[in-house]
Design a protein around this motif. Structure first.
Motif, short mmCIF file in Angstrom:
data_model
loop_
_atom_site.label_atom_id
_atom_site.label_comp_id
_atom_site.label_asym_id
_atom_site.label_seq_id
_atom_site.Cartn_x
_atom_site.Cartn_y
_atom_site.Cartn_z
N MET A 6 -60.08 -22.42 28.16
CA MET A 6 -59.81 -21.01 28.38
C MET A 6 -61.06 -20.16 28.20
O MET A 6 -61.16 -19.06 28.76
N GLN A 55 -52.74 -18.50 27.87
CA GLN A 55 -52.94 -17.64 26.71
C GLN A 55 -51.67 -17.62 25.87
O GLN A 55 -51.72 -17.61 24.65
N SER A 115 -53.97 -18.43 33.81
CA SER A 115 -54.66 -18.01 32.58
C SER A 115 -53.72 -17.27 31.64
O SER A 115 -53.76 -17.47 30.42
#
Length: 191
Positions: free
Chosen positions: A138, A98, A94
């Protein structure tokens, strides 16, 4: 009989077929098209074969051939590695995604052009759709992390997994013996 024979001879006879020739104006002859395709493919293969007929003996030629073989396997294995890392360590994955979300759009265009040029018929629209899909994916990260935490709570090797909590009925039923036909049969056989 003579009129019909002359009519059929006019339409189908005389060494030419008027119906076939008329249809071939609107539709390609499949057999002739296949022959032309085979000839074209044979010529292309001969041209490709001539490219590799030259022996490359220098270290630079061998090095460049090796470099040219790397991008496709690296992209394929890297993509598989991303899938594995998403399952093994979702937080690490993650964080990396990002970072990718912060890449400016012109840089995505440049990457899309490079990849399109290298691999052939890739389209910039696909790269932009991929970026939008990553951002959409996401959004689900918190839900996925909650699901993982709930799954980990269900593990059988967790501490106090069999704790009944404040449920008195469950506590009492947990300590009461159940009927066990196998144990009863063993006791009878032993007695």
């Amino acid at each position: 009989m003579g009129v019909i024979e002359k009519l059929f001879g006019f339409v189908f006879g005389g060494g030419s077929n008027v119906v076939r020739e008329t249809v071939e104006v609107f539709r390609e002859n499949a057999e002739a098209g296949a022959a032309r395709g085979a000839q074209l493919q044979g010529q292309a293969m001969a041209q490709y074969g001539q490219e590799f007929a030259v022996l490359r003996m220098g270290w630079f030629d061998r090095f460049m051939d090796a470099i040219n073989r790397l991008p496709r396997p690296m992209l394929a294995l890297g993509t598989l590695g991303l899938f594995v890392s998403a399952m093994v360590n979702p937080l690490w994955f993650s964080e990396r995604m990002q970072g990718i979300a912060l890449v400016p759009e012109p840089l995505w265009w440049l990457l899309g052009v490079i990849v399109s040029f290298y691999f052939g018929a890739r389209h910039q629209v696909k790269a932009q759709q991929f970026q939008r899909e990553i951002v959409g994916t996401m959004v689900h990260v918190p839900q996925v992390l909650d699901n993982i935490a709930q799954i980990r709570e269900l593990r059988a090797d967790a501490v106090m997994i069999a704790d009944t909590g404040e449920d008195a009925r469950l506590s009492v039923s947990a300590v009461q013996p159940d009927d066990n036909p196998a144990l009863e049969a063993w006791k009878r056989a032993a007695a």
